[in-house]
Structure formats: structure tokens, C-alpha cells
Design an enzyme around this catalytic site. Structure first.
Site, PDB file in Angstrom:
ATOM      1  N   CYS A  99     150.082  78.281  20.335  1.00  0.00           N
ATOM      2  CA  CYS A  99     148.717  78.337  19.804  1.00  0.00           C
ATOM      3  C   CYS A  99     147.706  78.561  20.923  1.00  0.00           C
ATOM      4  O   CYS A  99     146.834  79.401  20.829  1.00  0.00           O
ATOM      5  CB  CYS A  99     148.372  77.046  19.073  1.00  0.00           C
ATOM      6  SG  CYS A  99     149.389  76.718  17.644  1.00  0.00           S
ATOM      7  N   HIS A 100     147.822  77.759  21.988  1.00  0.00           N
ATOM      8  CA  HIS A 100     146.863  77.833  23.093  1.00  0.00           C
ATOM      9  C   HIS A 100     147.493  78.667  24.203  1.00  0.00           C
ATOM     10  O   HIS A 100     148.117  78.131  25.115  1.00  0.00           O
ATOM     11  CB  HIS A 100     146.528  76.441  23.625  1.00  0.00           C
ATOM     12  CG  HIS A 100     146.167  75.461  22.545  1.00  0.00           C
ATOM     13  ND1 HIS A 100     144.930  75.436  21.967  1.00  0.00           N
ATOM     14  CD2 HIS A 100     146.893  74.488  21.934  1.00  0.00           C
ATOM     15  CE1 HIS A 100     144.902  74.462  21.054  1.00  0.00           C
ATOM     16  NE2 HIS A 100     146.082  73.890  21.017  1.00  0.00           N
ATOM     17  N   CYS A 131     148.510  67.490  17.912  1.00  0.00           N
ATOM     18  CA  CYS A 131     149.145  68.816  17.958  1.00  0.00           C
ATOM     19  C   CYS A 131     150.657  68.671  17.822  1.00  0.00           C
ATOM     20  O   CYS A 131     151.296  69.436  17.106  1.00  0.00           O
ATOM     21  CB  CYS A 131     148.833  69.525  19.279  1.00  0.00           C
ATOM     22  SG  CYS A 131     147.348  70.539  19.225  1.00  0.00           S
ATOM     23  N   CYS A 194     133.952  43.673  33.106  1.00  0.00           N
ATOM     24  CA  CYS A 194     134.043  44.863  33.956  1.00  0.00           C
ATOM     25  C   CYS A 194     132.890  44.866  34.954  1.00  0.00           C
ATOM     26  O   CYS A 194     133.046  45.166  36.131  1.00  0.00           O
ATOM     27  CB  CYS A 194     133.940  46.141  33.126  1.00  0.00           C
ATOM     28  SG  CYS A 194     135.102  46.273  31.766  1.00  0.00           S
ATOM     29  N   CYS A 239     143.397  46.277  35.111  1.00  0.00           N
ATOM     30  CA  CYS A 239     142.216  45.457  35.384  1.00  0.00           C
ATOM     31  C   CYS A 239     142.266  44.176  34.566  1.00  0.00           C
ATOM     32  O   CYS A 239     141.982  43.096  35.069  1.00  0.00           O
ATOM     33  CB  CYS A 239     140.939  46.220  35.028  1.00  0.00           C
ATOM     34  SG  CYS A 239     140.168  47.068  36.415  1.00  0.00           S
TER      35      CYS A 239
END
Lengths: 278, 109
Positions: A99-100, A131, A194, A239
Site C-alpha cells: 500500500c505504502h 494496518c 513527572c 520512569c
């Protein structure tokens, strides 16, 4: 830039030292193309004045690995993904290339992800697996597996040098708000968010680690500590484990919202995929 | 043949006659040492690249014997003097008998 210059900057000028030193002598230039590693913080990132790529926080030796695509170990995996790209898999007898046709056509995709499609927030991993299951009739790949990180690196590197720019308004706004909430929410046994490290204390040493702003413009990133490409969500997980929290699920809504929010904090920094970090 | 083997080399496209150039080579290979055991405790057989050579216009430039202690994705960087235009040919020899080859042209400016 070497680490000594950076450390000298820290001792002399505090946080401002990074701007004074890193900006002057560290240029991320790959094959003659200079990548933006420092920019004015976007308006929605209230608590920062300047944003810096994680590349600026690494030692000279680690930085050097990213200056040449041959020296960058991440490209071993990009090369493997090039083969995978045209390999037929699944019941439909298709490969990505069916396709791509040209992988170069994906230039411009990386800096706009994650984005809202329908009622959902989708990351690049979702698009690839969609996909695979819908069009190729193949098994989905593991979120942070070797094939997936190789493919996200191959697609991401097509956009290298382009500025990060995710949509945060309209349909994306609720996801962005949720991501922001997670960013500032203290969790885990160490009761940290964070922002405690990557906003309040970046450019400081946390024992042997030099804290960066936690920007994700270089992902998937090759880490010297595990000698492979690491996905954004795998890094989030790392993390969270460090702060003794129960990590969210890779590919789950929490991490995708957080990915959107953190990507929005990098607005203006160049895509560095695949970057090299320690 | 081991899976995912892909040779990569970096050679300047042009050089001055007699110039010393730097060549970088890397082959992605898992370099199984033969010391490790799998989940069942059975020894995983050795599977490494055991020899690497580079030739310039048929003349040998470097010939390396590789031992099991060499880590995954072996990388070699070396210098060579280029007397004339020609072709560098790189060859890797696998334990299983596979031979991986790649070559690069270089012109004189």
C-alpha cells in the site's frame, strides 16, 4: 560540548548555565543538516522558558554517536525494518510496501503523533498494528517489541529535522488535559510526578544521572544501557518503576494521553529519531 | 543462515591518490558465543562471524580472525591508503558457511 563545559555551566550559573553553554558549543548536525535542539517553550508549557532536547544533557561521547548515521547503532534496527517493510505477512498476502510504496512518503507523520482518529487517540504503534490486522490479516506486533520499535524508527526517521507539532485543541483537548493531569500527579512509593524531575529539577544530577527535560522528540531511542531501540511507553514504564509506582499498560489510554501531552511540550524541537542516549 | 544479517560499510566516494582514508564496517549479527544455554539448559551452538577481510582491487588490505568473545554486531574501523581508483570488497565469513559480501567504488580526485 563536553560534559565538563556543561558541569562548569551548572556550577557557575545554575540552570541558566545550560543555555549559556550548550547553545554555544553543541550543535546537533547530521550529514550537514543542523537539528533544532533548543527552542522557546510553547505557550501551554507555563513552567518552562526554554525547551532542550535530551541530546544536550548527554556526555560528549554519547552525543557523538548521533552525529553520524553509521555510528548511530539505532540504524542497525532501521536497516532491519527496511527489509521488514517489504516482507509479505498475513492472510491478505500484503507487505507494508503493497500500500505504502515509498516509506519516504511518511515524512511529516512522526511530529504530528499521537493524534485523534474517530473517538480515540492513536499513536504510531496503533496505526502500524491497525494496518497489520485490518489490511494485511497479520498478527499485531508487541507494543515495544523489536519489530515494532524498528518500524516506528524507520517511519520516524523520514521526518527527522522537522519540528514537533501535535494538535492539542478540538477533539484532542480532553486527552491533552488528561495527559497534563498525569504529568503533574504524584504517584508511587516515592510520591513523585513527572514534573518533579523533568520540570523542577532538570539539568541537575540525581546521583549519577543527569536529569533532562524528558522530551520525546528522539524516540524510539537507542539506549546504551540495553543496546536496543526503546519505545516511548517503555520509557514511561521505566520512569514509573524508578519512582516505585505501578506502571500503566503500554499502549493504554493513560500512556497515550501522557505521550500527547509530553509531545506538545516539545513543540519546535526537531525530530531526532532514532536518537542515542545512555 | 543466521537471521537479520546485514552488512554496512562506509567508504568515502572520492579520495586523492595516496591519501589515507578511514573505513567503517559493521555487520548486524547476533554472534552467539556457544557458551549460553537456552531455557531447557541445552547449550546453544556457537554461531559467529569468524573472519572478516577487505580487499582493494584484488589486493588484501585487512584480514581479521574473530573469536567468540566479540560482541553482537561486530564493528571494525580501519585506515587504508588509496593509490588509485578502484573497488573495495568486504567479505564476512559465518560459522555456518554463509559468506556475506559488499563492495564500494572509490574514485580519485
Amino acid at each position: 560540548m563536553n560534559i565538563k563545559a556543561l558541569l562548569a555551566g551548572i556550577t557557575c550559573f545554575g540552570v541558566a548555565g545550560l543555555a549559556a553553554h550548550a547553545g554555544q558549543d553543541a550543535k546537533l548536525s547530521i550529514d550537514g543538516e543542523v537539528l533544532t535542539t533548543q527552542a522557546a517553550a510553547p505557550a501551554h508549557t507555563e513552567n518552562l522558558d526554554e525547551i532542550y532536547s535530551g541530546w544536550l544533557f548527554r556526555s560528549g561521547e554519547t552525543q557523538a554517536l548521533q552525529l553520524d548515521d553509521f555510528d548511530n547503532p539505532g540504524f542497525v534496527f532501521v536497516d532491519q525494518a527496511i527489509d521488514e517493510y517489504s516482507k509479505v505477512d498475513g492472510s491478505a498476502g500484503k507487505s507494508c510496501a503493497s500500500c505504502h510504496e515509498n516509506v519516504e512518503d511518511f515524512a511529516g507523520l512522526r511530529p504530528t503523533l499521537p493524534r485523534v482518529e474517530g473517538a480515540e487517540l492513536v499513536s504510531m504503534e496503533d496505526l502500524i498494528n491497525n494496518c497489520r490486522t485490518e489490511r494485511m490479516g497479520a498478527e499485531p506486533w508487541k507494543w515495544s517489541g523489536g519489530k515494532m520499535t524498528g518500524m516506528t524508527a524507520l517511519i520516524g526517521v523520514q521526518s527527522r529535522g522537522l519540528p514537533m507539532s501535535v494538535a492539542i485543541d478540538g477533539a484532542a483537548a480532553p486527552f491533552w488535559e488528561k495527559g497534563k493531569e498525569l504529568y503533574y500527579k504524584r504517584v508511587g512509593q516515592l510520591d513523585m510526578s513527572c514534573s518533579n524531575c523533568h520540570e523542577d529539577n532538570y539539568n541537575k544530577m540525581i546521583r549519577a544521572d543527569h536529569l533532562s527535560q524528558g522530551q520525546i522528540n528522539g524516540f524510539p531511542t537507542y539506549r546504551l544501557k540495553n543496546a536496543k531501540l526503546n519505545s516511548i511507553h517503555a520509557r514511561f514504564k521505566g520512569c514509573m518503576k524508578n519512582i516505585r509506582a505501578q506502571p500503566f499498560k503500554e499502549g493504554g489510554d493513560e500512556f497515550k494521553s501522557l505521550e500527547l501531552y509530553i509531545a506538545s511540550r516539545a513543540e519546535g524541537l526537531a525530530v531526532e529519531t532514532p536518537s542515542v542516549r545512555n | 543462515m543466521a537471521s537479520g544479517v546485514k552488512p554496512r560499510v562506509k567508504v568515502p566516494k572520492t579520495a586523492a591518490a595516496g591519501e589515507t582514508i578511514t573505513i567503517k564496517t559493521l555487520i548486524s549479527h547476533k554472534m552467539e558465543s556457544g557458551q549460553r544455554k537456552d531455557k531447557e539448559g541445552v547449550l546453544i551452538p556457537r554461531s559467529i562471524i569468524n573472519r572478516f577481510t577487505a580487499d582493494f582491487n584484488g589486493q588484501n588490505v585487512i584480514d581479521i580472525t574473530i573469536e567468540p568473545a566479540v560482541s553482537t554486531n561486530p564493528y571494525f574501523e580501519f585506515e587504508a591508503i588509496v593509490p588509485e581508483a578502484g573497488e573495495f570488497k568486504f567479505t564476512w565469513y559465518d560459522d555456518d558457511g554463509s559468506v556475506y559480501e559488499t563492495s564500494k567504488q572509490i574514485t580519485i580526485t
